[in-house]
Design an enzyme around this catalytic site. Sequence first.
Site, PDB file in Angstrom:
ATOM      1  N   GLU A 240       0.001  -0.825   5.808  1.00  6.96           N
ATOM      2  CA  GLU A 240       1.017  -0.247   6.704  1.00  6.96           C
ATOM      3  C   GLU A 240       0.812   1.245   6.860  1.00  6.96           C
ATOM      4  O   GLU A 240       0.922   1.796   7.959  1.00  6.96           O
ATOM      5  CB  GLU A 240       2.420  -0.539   6.154  1.00  6.96           C
ATOM      6  CG  GLU A 240       3.540  -0.288   7.161  1.00  6.96           C
ATOM      7  CD  GLU A 240       3.974   1.168   7.277  1.00  6.96           C
ATOM      8  OE1 GLU A 240       4.577   1.517   8.300  1.00  6.96           O
ATOM      9  OE2 GLU A 240       3.703   1.975   6.360  1.00  6.96           O
TER      10      GLU A 240
ATOM     11  N   ASP B 169       0.858  -1.197   0.000  1.00  2.00           N
ATOM     12  CA  ASP B 169       0.000   0.000   0.000  1.00  2.00           C
ATOM     13  C   ASP B 169       0.888   1.239   0.000  1.00  2.00           C
ATOM     14  O   ASP B 169       2.044   1.185   0.409  1.00  2.00           O
ATOM     15  CB  ASP B 169      -0.915   0.017   1.230  1.00  2.00           C
ATOM     16  CG  ASP B 169      -0.146   0.043   2.541  1.00  2.00           C
ATOM     17  OD1 ASP B 169       0.817  -0.748   2.683  1.00  2.00           O
ATOM     18  OD2 ASP B 169      -0.467   0.868   3.421  1.00  2.00           O
TER      19      ASP B 169
HETATM   20  N1  BES Z   1       8.515   3.429   5.704  1.00  2.00           N
HETATM   21  C1  BES Z   1       7.838   4.229   6.667  1.00  2.00           C
HETATM   22  C2  BES Z   1       8.519   4.241   8.025  1.00  2.00           C
HETATM   23  C3  BES Z   1       9.796   5.030   8.010  1.00  2.00           C
HETATM   24  C4  BES Z   1       9.716   6.413   7.937  1.00  2.00           C
HETATM   25  C5  BES Z   1      11.015   4.419   8.041  1.00  2.00           C
HETATM   26  C6  BES Z   1      10.879   7.164   7.886  1.00  2.00           C
HETATM   27  C7  BES Z   1      12.173   5.167   7.985  1.00  2.00           C
HETATM   28  C8  BES Z   1      12.102   6.540   7.891  1.00  2.00           C
HETATM   29  C9  BES Z   1       6.414   3.740   6.816  1.00  2.00           C
HETATM   30  O1  BES Z   1       5.817   3.418   5.581  1.00  2.00           O
HETATM   31  C10 BES Z   1       5.580   4.849   7.382  1.00  2.00           C
HETATM   32  O2  BES Z   1       5.397   5.824   6.709  1.00  2.00           O
HETATM   33  N2  BES Z   1       5.055   4.652   8.591  1.00  2.00           N
HETATM   34  C11 BES Z   1       4.072   5.536   9.111  1.00  2.00           C
HETATM   35  C12 BES Z   1       3.334   4.784  10.165  1.00  2.00           C
HETATM   36  C13 BES Z   1       1.962   5.278  10.444  1.00  2.00           C
HETATM   37  C14 BES Z   1       1.094   5.433   9.243  1.00  2.00           C
HETATM   38  C15 BES Z   1       1.300   4.394  11.470  1.00  2.00           C
HETATM   39  C16 BES Z   1       4.730   6.788   9.688  1.00  2.00           C
HETATM   40  O3  BES Z   1       5.872   6.749  10.160  1.00  2.00           O
HETATM   41  O4  BES Z   1       4.075   7.847   9.639  1.00  2.00           O
HETATM   42 MN    MN Z   2       6.976   2.266   4.420  1.00  2.00          MN
HETATM   43 MN    MN Z   3       5.282   5.321   4.560  1.00  2.00          MN
END
Ligand code: BES
Ligand code: MN
Ligand code: MN
Length: 446
Positions: free
Chosen positions: A150, A88
């Site tokens: 995710e 997603d």
């Molecule tokens: N890939 C990211 C997490 C991430 C962000 C890893 C920055 C390394 C650096 C993941 O897809 C993400 O965006 N997670 C969300 C989680 C939320 C929607 C619960 C986030 O961090 O906002």
């Molecule tokens: Mn991600």
């Molecule tokens: Mn993300």
Amino acid sequence: MSDLVQRVRDVLPSVRADLEDLVRIESVWADPQRRPEVQRSAEAVSKLLSDAGFGDVRIVAEGGAPAVIARHPAPDGAPTVLLYAHHDVQPEGDATAWRSAPFEPTERDGRLYGRGTADDKAGIATHLAAFRAHGGNPPVGVTVFVEGEEESGSPSLSRLLAAHKDALAADVIVIADSDNWSTDTPSLTVSLRGLADCVVEVATLDHGLHSGMWGGVVPDALTVLVRLLASLHDDDGNVAVKGLHESVAADVDYTPERVRADTGLLDGVREIGSGSVAQRLWAKPAITVIGIDTTPIGTSSNTLIPSARAKVSMRVAPGGDAAEHLAALTRHLEQHAPWGARVTVTPGDVGQPYAIDASGPVYDAAREAFREAWGADAVDTGVGGSIPFIAAFAGAFPDAKILVTGVEDPDTQAHSINESLHLGVLERAATAEALLLDKLGSHRRR
Ligand code: BES
Ligand code: MN
Ligand code: MN
């Protein structure tokens, strides 16, 4: 050059073409209209994995988005490695602000632009490349798990884990959804912040009033909301909510110049908060206002606005509890509205932070694989972002070693316009993963 490194190079053009096909699918789970696209995306991922040689491939769902589980059995005595990614993507935002169409992958200067090219369809591409480079027959068991929600906080992930616990059980879990230090230097992500958000609504009136007749006596809700939101930080930009957790960040050199270059901070705009950059990004809480519902300027009139709301998002330092942090934020909001205005806080998502003790043979193998693939040592880094399900995985499989890798770099602009993948990073990340599978193949199961 080792054969395996060459084989990754050989499979890369096909993997890139498959990645481009995946990017063309608008798999935005957060948009109810596009949920059929998420299903189509799951089907495409499932077909790619079957074609790559996984014998057992299924699309599964537990009341949420479709996920894909693909399994290749472990040779006798060899460990099983679970490779995670998500299919997603975030909404594209203002499509006209992109230099090229968000869902039409486009190469410019060694980067592939498009929503999800990096976050996280590149994670899927990495797993495909590593598996194909092994000719579909790696020396370890491989389970690929590609989640579909995710970006919405993985609400059904714990049910998926429970329902498919046997299929997902693994000795090592590789989560290819994080960042790299630069396009030349990989990161081993050792800590992630958690997340807690809420919507705060303030009300001062049960209907709007003429702002000339009553302004100066009766408060408008938007002014109240702005003052309430302003109370979340002190004058230096430190979070002012009481009772939040702070941990200690890895000791890395992150210069103010780099902050400016990586973020595009406008001239004259200063950083906020105190402490080193790494400390503020990875080990302290942060609070951001991510949306406001109020009267738009175009339809504004001289009216005292009776109610207004904002969405407030908080990052939680490793070691803190996201639910307790949400309670602290809620108390703060309830107690800081001026002039007796009514405040209603509606809790939103909570996701736990996570910190990894990256020592022992599995992490040593990963560091070697990084060194060989990138020609540079991995930097242990925290990230400010969140992958809430890691805590869920760790809870479900307490003995598994968790490796957080990724295919992003400081110029990726994930979640923003013009998201892109550095194609050299894709090759290095895929090479590192292929080498890692090889190295883990010589580890015996405990
Ligand atoms: N890939 C990211 C997490 C991430 C962000 C890893 C920055 C390394 C650096 C993941 O897809 C993400 O965006 N997670 C969300 C989680 C939320 C929607 C619960 C986030 O961090 O906002
Ligand atoms: Mn991600
Ligand atoms: Mn993300």
